[in-house]
Structures are given as structure tokens and as C-alpha cells.
Write a protein that holds these residues in place. Structure first.
Motif, mmCIF file in Angstrom:
data_model
loop_
_atom_site.group_PDB
_atom_site.id
_atom_site.type_symbol
_atom_site.label_atom_id
_atom_site.label_comp_id
_atom_site.label_asym_id
_atom_site.label_seq_id
_atom_site.Cartn_x
_atom_site.Cartn_y
_atom_site.Cartn_z
ATOM 1 N N GLY A 125 36.750 32.832 56.647
ATOM 2 C CA GLY A 125 37.340 33.081 55.457
ATOM 3 C C GLY A 125 36.478 34.058 54.679
ATOM 4 O O GLY A 125 35.671 34.644 55.426
ATOM 5 N N GLU A 126 36.634 34.595 53.447
ATOM 6 C CA GLU A 126 36.066 35.707 52.794
ATOM 7 C C GLU A 126 35.060 34.800 51.893
ATOM 8 O O GLU A 126 35.221 33.897 50.931
ATOM 9 C CB GLU A 126 37.113 36.364 51.742
ATOM 10 C CG GLU A 126 36.417 37.271 50.752
ATOM 11 C CD GLU A 126 35.209 38.230 51.363
ATOM 12 O OE1 GLU A 126 33.980 38.269 50.955
ATOM 13 O OE2 GLU A 126 35.679 39.011 52.141
ATOM 14 N N PRO A 127 33.574 35.072 52.145
ATOM 15 C CA PRO A 127 32.776 34.150 51.503
ATOM 16 C C PRO A 127 32.738 34.399 49.819
ATOM 17 O O PRO A 127 32.338 33.897 49.229
ATOM 18 C CB PRO A 127 31.164 34.922 52.023
ATOM 19 C CG PRO A 127 31.572 35.292 53.412
ATOM 20 C CD PRO A 127 33.103 36.005 53.192
ATOM 21 N N LEU A 128 33.092 35.746 49.441
ATOM 22 C CA LEU A 128 32.971 36.178 47.936
ATOM 23 C C LEU A 128 34.086 35.200 47.213
ATOM 24 O O LEU A 128 33.876 35.216 45.838
ATOM 25 C CB LEU A 128 33.361 37.558 47.840
ATOM 26 C CG LEU A 128 32.523 38.654 48.419
ATOM 27 C CD1 LEU A 128 32.648 39.993 48.094
ATOM 28 C CD2 LEU A 128 31.046 38.451 47.716
ATOM 29 N N ARG A 129 34.976 34.627 47.878
ATOM 30 C CA ARG A 129 35.792 33.617 47.108
ATOM 31 C C ARG A 129 34.891 32.396 46.605
ATOM 32 O O ARG A 129 35.859 31.719 45.992
ATOM 33 C CB ARG A 129 37.101 33.262 48.070
ATOM 34 C CG ARG A 129 38.101 34.770 48.302
ATOM 35 C CD ARG A 129 39.360 34.137 48.903
ATOM 36 N NE ARG A 129 40.407 34.775 48.618
ATOM 37 C CZ ARG A 129 41.545 34.747 48.421
ATOM 38 N NH1 ARG A 129 42.077 33.566 48.544
ATOM 39 N NH2 ARG A 129 42.428 35.616 48.248
ATOM 40 N N HIS A 130 34.023 32.259 47.261
ATOM 41 C CA HIS A 130 33.271 30.967 46.755
ATOM 42 C C HIS A 130 32.643 31.069 45.430
ATOM 43 O O HIS A 130 31.804 32.351 45.248
ATOM 44 C CB HIS A 130 32.295 30.317 47.742
ATOM 45 C CG HIS A 130 31.975 29.052 47.895
ATOM 46 N ND1 HIS A 130 31.310 28.497 46.600
ATOM 47 C CD2 HIS A 130 32.030 28.116 48.737
ATOM 48 C CE1 HIS A 130 31.081 27.177 46.981
ATOM 49 N NE2 HIS A 130 31.565 26.845 48.060
ATOM 50 N N SER A 179 22.197 36.339 55.083
ATOM 51 C CA SER A 179 22.981 37.643 55.290
ATOM 52 C C SER A 179 24.641 36.975 55.076
ATOM 53 O O SER A 179 24.774 35.910 54.886
ATOM 54 C CB SER A 179 23.119 38.205 56.742
ATOM 55 O OG SER A 179 23.474 37.289 57.499
ATOM 56 N N THR A 180 25.500 37.913 54.721
ATOM 57 C CA THR A 180 27.060 37.638 54.700
ATOM 58 C C THR A 180 27.803 38.602 55.302
ATOM 59 O O THR A 180 27.308 39.929 55.342
ATOM 60 C CB THR A 180 27.266 37.220 53.396
ATOM 61 O OG1 THR A 180 28.671 36.548 53.355
ATOM 62 C CG2 THR A 180 27.357 38.248 52.434
ATOM 63 N N THR A 181 28.897 38.565 55.470
ATOM 64 C CA THR A 181 30.112 39.688 55.952
ATOM 65 C C THR A 181 31.205 39.479 55.041
ATOM 66 O O THR A 181 31.583 38.414 54.870
ATOM 67 C CB THR A 181 30.486 39.499 57.348
ATOM 68 O OG1 THR A 181 29.510 39.365 58.378
ATOM 69 C CG2 THR A 181 31.472 40.489 57.719
ATOM 70 N N THR A 182 31.586 40.486 54.421
ATOM 71 C CA THR A 182 32.860 40.602 53.736
ATOM 72 C C THR A 182 33.771 41.768 53.863
ATOM 73 O O THR A 182 33.314 42.652 54.554
ATOM 74 C CB THR A 182 32.088 40.781 52.111
ATOM 75 O OG1 THR A 182 33.260 40.864 51.214
ATOM 76 C CG2 THR A 182 31.444 41.927 51.958
ATOM 77 N N CYS A 183 34.926 41.466 53.181
ATOM 78 C CA CYS A 183 36.017 42.451 53.414
ATOM 79 C C CYS A 183 35.773 43.863 52.267
ATOM 80 O O CYS A 183 36.293 44.827 52.525
ATOM 81 C CB CYS A 183 37.324 42.125 53.283
ATOM 82 S SG CYS A 183 37.671 41.575 51.726
ATOM 83 N N GLY A 184 35.098 43.615 51.475
ATOM 84 C CA GLY A 184 34.592 44.446 50.325
ATOM 85 C C GLY A 184 35.403 44.253 49.228
ATOM 86 O O GLY A 184 34.982 44.912 47.881
ATOM 87 N N LEU A 185 36.366 43.764 49.179
ATOM 88 C CA LEU A 185 37.322 43.316 47.884
ATOM 89 C C LEU A 185 36.459 42.267 46.956
ATOM 90 O O LEU A 185 36.007 41.474 47.503
ATOM 91 C CB LEU A 185 38.502 42.681 48.116
ATOM 92 C CG LEU A 185 39.401 43.624 48.930
ATOM 93 C CD1 LEU A 185 40.956 42.936 49.035
ATOM 94 C CD2 LEU A 185 39.903 44.922 48.399
ATOM 95 N N GLY A 186 36.350 42.540 45.616
ATOM 96 C CA GLY A 186 35.666 41.706 44.706
ATOM 97 C C GLY A 186 34.348 42.221 44.434
ATOM 98 O O GLY A 186 33.420 41.506 44.069
ATOM 99 N N LEU A 187 33.919 43.203 45.361
ATOM 100 C CA LEU A 187 32.472 43.634 45.215
ATOM 101 C C LEU A 187 32.398 44.513 44.047
ATOM 102 O O LEU A 187 31.973 45.871 44.218
ATOM 103 C CB LEU A 187 32.107 44.295 46.500
ATOM 104 C CG LEU A 187 31.442 43.582 47.563
ATOM 105 C CD1 LEU A 187 30.833 44.303 48.660
ATOM 106 C CD2 LEU A 187 30.170 42.874 46.944
ATOM 107 N N SER A 188 32.518 44.051 42.705
ATOM 108 C CA SER A 188 32.371 44.898 41.668
ATOM 109 C C SER A 188 30.705 45.069 41.629
ATOM 110 O O SER A 188 29.959 44.319 42.267
ATOM 111 C CB SER A 188 32.836 44.068 40.300
ATOM 112 O OG SER A 188 31.859 42.938 40.313
#
Length: 374
Positions: free
Chosen positions: A68-73, A91-100
């Protein structure tokens, strides 16, 4: 005076923890898209994560990412702080959405060391494979990371690009060095599809190519590695190689993942040996959905579960008879039957044609430093 480098005795090179199996990206190559009717949307509870801190204190690296997308936590920053507080790399891996910019600053202040952004080729290829996470959004996230680090005077987090190469977009990897230089990125990994969720995605897997077509598809990869070398960039290419290419029929199919050294922990709290061994699907999901494609035919999804954290701590699961036996067999190159149809076993690292000159490590390091300064 105590020196942590010498007093610390890590048990695991890394722990990979899936903090979220939820995601809105709907990528064409992701199992979540093909198995959406059976998929379990979960967030790892913060208290269960907190219970892992003794294990984190015995690990060199904690990677917070799974299917899943870690930034959703909502507790991701608290998790990063807990893990970093144990003295390990986080570390983490993200799609970049939500990276304000505010979120990036929060991640930095939490103690994140490395952030990897997923890219699936150039703009056209990426947007076709990842329609909900456009290429432009990744570039915007990279720009924001640069700005926030500069404003805070922080070198962290280091940025890594995780580039997915497919048969159709193989030539796009030539764009990678320029992209890295434009955003001050020094490290990237190029990988191929290792779990084909549909016949169309299997056709995009390098392992499905005839050997002569595979050799042709690797020309851009070799050019990428040479260009990265000349620019002083660190780029790794690891793609599945077809049977019959370069002695693959006779070479032992050892898994390149550290299945005998590092566990993977799912958002449900299951402990397994790799991210492919425990997809978050309902046990009673539609039978025709619980499959992937290998050699032109549907095969069952792999299942490899060694225990639940709700029932026993990680150390106890790690030392259990079942897990110990699996690790012993894996070290000897003997993988269980559920690994028979996994393209990951066919992954091999690719090398460029250029090599650092000199006979000694000192000479080679001096040459590489000169490349970085050029």
C-alpha cells in the motif's frame, strides 16, 4: 565511552514492515488492481508497531512499505520516530501523492533517512501504467523535497528513485540520468515486473521474452549504466532474465531477496519471508482472482506465513521450527514449491561496459570521486 558501531549487534540486516495495504493509485501492474475484489485494506496499528521496537533495535535498517501507500497511515511520522529512536536507518517508498511541503517537513523532523519515489518510465509510459499518480505529480514531489530540505538546512531524507522498466518502456531508462541530475538524486534502482497479474502484464515482463529479444531490450539498460557511471551516479539494474539466456537453464534459481536473513511483516501482523509471499487477500476470495501468470498460464499465488505477531513476538516466530527450517533450506538454495513460479528467482543484476580504472580500491574510489565532481 561506548561506540554504537561496535557494541550494537544487529540480528537482521533489515526489517520490512507494511504499515498500509491501502492505496488509491490503481497501477496496472500491481496485484491490488487485479485482486481488488479480494483485497484487504489495512493499516498496521501503532501499538502493534510499537511492540516491534525491541526487534528494530536489533536491525540495521527498517523499511516502512509494502503493498500500500505508507503516506496513508495517519501515524507514519510517529512510526518513523519510534524506529529511528532504536538507532536504525529508516526509509519508505511512496508514489508521491500527498507529499505537501508540510508533510515533507514532518517526515524530516520525525527522522526519516531515505525516501524512495516510484516511477514507471517516461511521462507517457508512467501515466499509462499509473493513471492515478501522474508523472507530473512525482516531479512536483521531488521539487518540494528539494525546497524543504534547503529551507531546513537538512541533507535528509536522501532521495532514491525506484524505476519500473517494462518491455514497452525499456528505452525510457535513457531519461533517468538527466532526471536524477535535475533533482539532485544520486541513487536509483531499475527493476522489472516480477509478479505478472494478467497476461498483458506478463508480456511486459522481461523474463517472458525470447533470449534474442531480451538481449535487444537490454541495450538501453547498458547505455543507462554507462551514462550513470560517467556522471558519477549510483544506478542498479535488476530484472528477471528469461530461461535459456546466458546459462539460465543450468544456473541455480536462487532468490535474490534476503529471504533467509530478513523478515517481511504485513499490515495484518503476519510474518513472512518476502513481500510476494503474503499478499493481503481474503482467504475466501474468488478463486479465479487468486492467481498470477507464469509461462503463459495462470498459477496460484504464493503463500508463505510463519506466524502472527498477535500470537507471538517476532523473535519467537523467527526461531520457530518452521521458519528455521525454511531459512536453512533457502541458504542451501532449496526454495519451497510455492516459489516455483516466481519471476523474482530469475532476477539478475546487469552490468555496464565501463569499469573504474586501476588495480587498487584506492585508485577506483579516486576515479569515482572525480566523476562525481565533474
Amino acid at each position: 565511552m561506548r561506540f554504537p558501531l561496535f557494541t550494537r549487534q544487529p540480528r537482521w540486516p533489515a526489517l520490512q514492515i507494511e504499515v498500509s495495504s491501502t492505496c488509491g493509485a490503481n497501477c496496472a501492474y500491481c496485484p491490488r488492481s487485479a485482486l481488488n475484489h479480494a483485497w484487504e485494506e489495512r493499516l498496521l496499528p501503532l501499538e502493534q508497531f510499537r511492540a516491534l521496537t525491541p526487534a528494530m533495535a536489533r536491525a540495521r535498517h527498517v523499511h516502512l512499505q509494502g503493498w500500500g501507500e505508507p503516506l496513508r497511515h495517519p501515524d507514519l511520522e510517529a512510526m518513523i520516530t519510534l524506529a529511528a529512536g532504536q538507532g536504525c536507518l529508516v526509509s519508505t517508498t511512496t508514489c508521491g501523492l500527498g507529499l505537501s511541503e508540510a508533510r515533507i517537513e514532518a517526515l524530516i523532523r520525525a527522522g526519516l533517512h531515505i525516501i524512495a519515489l516510484s516511477v514507471a518510465g517516461g511521462e507517457a509510459a508512467h501515466d499509462a501504467l499509473r493513471p492515478a499518480t501522474p508523472h507530473a505529480a512525482v516531479l512536483t514531489a521531488l521539487e518540494r523535497i528539494q525546497r524543504v530540505r534547503k529551507r531546513l538546512g537538512s541533507m535528509l531524507p536522501h532521495v532514491h528513485l525506484a524505476w519500473l522498466a517494462t518491455v514497452s518502456n525499456a528505452d525510457d531508462v535513457r531519461l533517468l540520468p538527466a532526471m536524477m541530475q535535475a533533482y539532485g538524486i544520486r541513487e536509483a534502482t531499475v527493476s522489472g515486473i516480477s509478479l505478472a497479474v494478467s497476461p498483458a502484464m506478463e508480456r511486459e515482463c522481461f523474463a517472458a521474452l525470447a533470449p534474442e529479444h531480451f538481449a535487444e531490450a537490454m541495450h538501453p539498460m547498458t547505455a543507462l549504466l554507462d551514462a550513470a557511471f560517467e556522471a558519477g551516479l549510483s544506478v542498479q539494474v535488476r530484472v528477471p532474465v528469461p530461461s535459456g539466456y546466458g546459462g539460465m537453464d543450468t544456473a541455480p534459481l536462487r532468490c535474490p531477496e534476503p529471504v533467509n536473513a530478513s523478515p517481511f511483516i504485513t499490515a495484518r501482523g503476519e510474518v513472512t519471508s518476502c513481500i510476494l509471499g503474503c499478499l493481503p487477500v481474503h482467504a475466501d476470495g474468488p478463486e479465479n482472482l487468486e492467481q498470477h501468470w507464469y509461462a503463459g498460464a495462470p498459477v496460484p499465488l504464493p503463500h508463505s506465513r510463519f506466524g502472527l505477531l498477535a500470537d507471538a513476538p517476532l523473535d519467537a516466530i523467527w526461531e520457530s521450527e518452521t521458519y528455521s527450517s525454511f531459512r536453512k533450506e533457502a541458504r542451501a538454495g532449496r526454495l519451497p514449491s510455492h516459489c516455483d513460479h516466481c519471476h523474482m528467482r530469475q532476477v539478475r543484476p546487469l552490468s555496464g561496459t565501463l569499469r573504474p580504472p586501476g588495480d587498487s580500491m584506492t585508485e577506483r574510489l579516486a576515479f569515482l570521486r572525480a566523476c562525481r565532481q565533474a
